[in-house]
Design a protein around this motif. Structure first.
Motif, mmCIF file in Angstrom:
data_model
loop_
_atom_site.group_PDB
_atom_site.id
_atom_site.type_symbol
_atom_site.label_atom_id
_atom_site.label_comp_id
_atom_site.label_asym_id
_atom_site.label_seq_id
_atom_site.Cartn_x
_atom_site.Cartn_y
_atom_site.Cartn_z
ATOM 1 N N TRP A 59 26.469 -8.935 40.429
ATOM 2 C CA TRP A 59 26.744 -9.487 41.753
ATOM 3 C C TRP A 59 27.983 -10.376 41.716
ATOM 4 N N SER A 60 28.077 -11.252 40.723
ATOM 5 C CA SER A 60 29.220 -12.167 40.685
ATOM 6 C C SER A 60 30.518 -11.398 40.451
ATOM 7 N N ALA A 61 30.497 -10.373 39.610
ATOM 8 C CA ALA A 61 31.696 -9.556 39.386
ATOM 9 C C ALA A 61 32.071 -8.804 40.657
ATOM 10 N N PHE A 62 31.080 -8.240 41.332
ATOM 11 C CA PHE A 62 31.319 -7.506 42.573
ATOM 12 C C PHE A 62 31.866 -8.433 43.646
ATOM 13 N N LYS A 63 31.285 -9.627 43.767
ATOM 14 C CA LYS A 63 31.727 -10.601 44.776
ATOM 15 C C LYS A 63 33.171 -11.017 44.518
ATOM 16 N N SER A 64 33.501 -11.271 43.280
ATOM 17 C CA SER A 64 34.865 -11.653 42.929
ATOM 18 C C SER A 64 35.852 -10.544 43.286
ATOM 19 N N GLN A 65 35.494 -9.323 42.942
ATOM 20 C CA GLN A 65 36.368 -8.178 43.219
ATOM 21 C C GLN A 65 36.539 -7.975 44.724
ATOM 22 N N THR A 66 35.450 -8.022 45.459
ATOM 23 C CA THR A 66 35.548 -7.769 46.903
ATOM 24 C C THR A 66 36.262 -8.914 47.620
ATOM 25 N N ASP A 67 36.079 -10.138 47.134
ATOM 26 C CA ASP A 67 36.802 -11.259 47.748
ATOM 27 C C ASP A 67 38.311 -11.067 47.610
ATOM 28 N N SER A 68 38.748 -10.593 46.456
ATOM 29 C CA SER A 68 40.181 -10.383 46.269
ATOM 30 C C SER A 68 40.690 -9.249 47.169
ATOM 31 N N VAL A 69 39.895 -8.207 47.358
ATOM 32 C CA VAL A 69 40.301 -7.104 48.243
ATOM 33 C C VAL A 69 40.342 -7.581 49.693
ATOM 34 N N ILE A 70 39.362 -8.369 50.098
ATOM 35 C CA ILE A 70 39.340 -8.900 51.468
ATOM 36 C C ILE A 70 40.544 -9.797 51.699
ATOM 37 N N ASN A 71 40.861 -10.636 50.725
ATOM 38 C CA ASN A 71 42.037 -11.504 50.857
ATOM 39 C C ASN A 71 43.321 -10.678 50.926
ATOM 40 N N TYR A 72 43.399 -9.617 50.132
ATOM 41 C CA TYR A 72 44.561 -8.737 50.184
ATOM 42 C C TYR A 72 44.676 -8.095 51.569
ATOM 43 N N ASN A 73 43.537 -7.644 52.105
ATOM 44 C CA ASN A 73 43.547 -7.055 53.455
ATOM 45 C C ASN A 73 44.005 -8.060 54.497
ATOM 46 N N GLU A 74 43.554 -9.305 54.365
ATOM 47 C CA GLU A 74 43.977 -10.345 55.305
ATOM 48 C C GLU A 74 45.494 -10.553 55.235
ATOM 49 N N ALA A 75 46.010 -10.592 54.027
ATOM 50 C CA ALA A 75 47.455 -10.774 53.856
ATOM 51 C C ALA A 75 48.210 -9.581 54.440
ATOM 52 N N ARG A 76 47.714 -8.401 54.222
ATOM 53 C CA ARG A 76 48.357 -7.185 54.745
ATOM 54 C C ARG A 76 48.331 -7.169 56.273
ATOM 55 N N ILE A 77 47.222 -7.578 56.866
ATOM 56 C CA ILE A 77 47.118 -7.642 58.329
ATOM 57 C C ILE A 77 48.077 -8.685 58.876
ATOM 58 N N ALA A 78 48.154 -9.847 58.221
ATOM 59 C CA ALA A 78 49.093 -10.887 58.653
ATOM 60 C C ALA A 78 50.527 -10.379 58.564
ATOM 61 N N GLU A 79 50.827 -9.628 57.508
ATOM 62 C CA GLU A 79 52.155 -9.047 57.331
ATOM 63 C C GLU A 79 52.466 -8.057 58.465
ATOM 64 N N LEU A 80 51.486 -7.246 58.834
ATOM 65 C CA LEU A 80 51.689 -6.290 59.930
ATOM 66 C C LEU A 80 51.896 -6.999 61.267
ATOM 67 N N LYS A 81 51.152 -8.084 61.486
ATOM 68 C CA LYS A 81 51.337 -8.856 62.718
ATOM 69 C C LYS A 81 52.734 -9.468 62.768
ATOM 70 N N LEU A 82 53.173 -10.013 61.646
ATOM 71 C CA LEU A 82 54.503 -10.612 61.572
ATOM 72 C C LEU A 82 55.567 -9.553 61.799
ATOM 73 N N LYS A 83 55.397 -8.415 61.184
ATOM 74 C CA LYS A 83 56.334 -7.307 61.348
ATOM 75 C C LYS A 83 56.383 -6.870 62.807
#
Length: 151
Positions: A59-83
């Protein structure tokens, strides 16, 4: 008459003695059954503890991995909004709606991850499979959104 009475008494005593189980054998077998029951219960308890520890690590490994993917998605969405804002031209309403929908799905996944209770009653494998599927859909949608299909 004495002979009949004597024969009947011997028959009754013989039946009673032969029907009575050996107390030593009975006690020994009861002890063995009780020991076996205790061993089974100990094994079940050990298995439950091992399963809980394995699930906690996974669970802790999965949570860590998914948190990083969610954060990456947030950054990508912010980048698309800025673009979208920097281009100066009006973007398609569909493009804006897609970005908003992806942002909402990403937030929903984040909430789903934070509210999931990792306990013995939860169906961990089902949750993990469903969550990975949803994350994969968001990732693919982000890729598809940036591809220019207009020719």
């Amino acid at each position: 008459m004495k002979k009949i009475f004597f024969t009947l008494a011997i028959a009754v005593v013989t039946v009673l003695v032969s029907c009575k189980p050996s107390t030593k054998e009975q006690n020994a077998s009861q002890d063995k059954v009780q020991d076996a029951k205790e061993n089974v219960q100990d094994a079940k308890d050990s298995l439950a503890v091992a399963k809980k520890e394995a699930n906690a690590e996974e669970w802790s490994a999965f949570k860590s991995q998914t948190d990083s993917v969610i954060n990456y998605n947030e950054a990508r969405i912010a980048e698309l909004k800025l673009k979208m804002k920097n281009t100066g031209k009006t973007m398609d309403d569909k493009y804006e709606k897609n970005i908003g929908a992806l942002e909402q799905k990403n937030k929903d996944l984040k909430i789903k991850m934070e509210t999931y209770k990792n306990d013995a009653n939860a169906d961990w494998q089902s949750f993990k499979r469903e969550f990975n599927h949803d994350m994969g859909e968001i990732g693919q949608s982000l890729k598809d959104l940036t591809v220019d299909n207009k020719k």
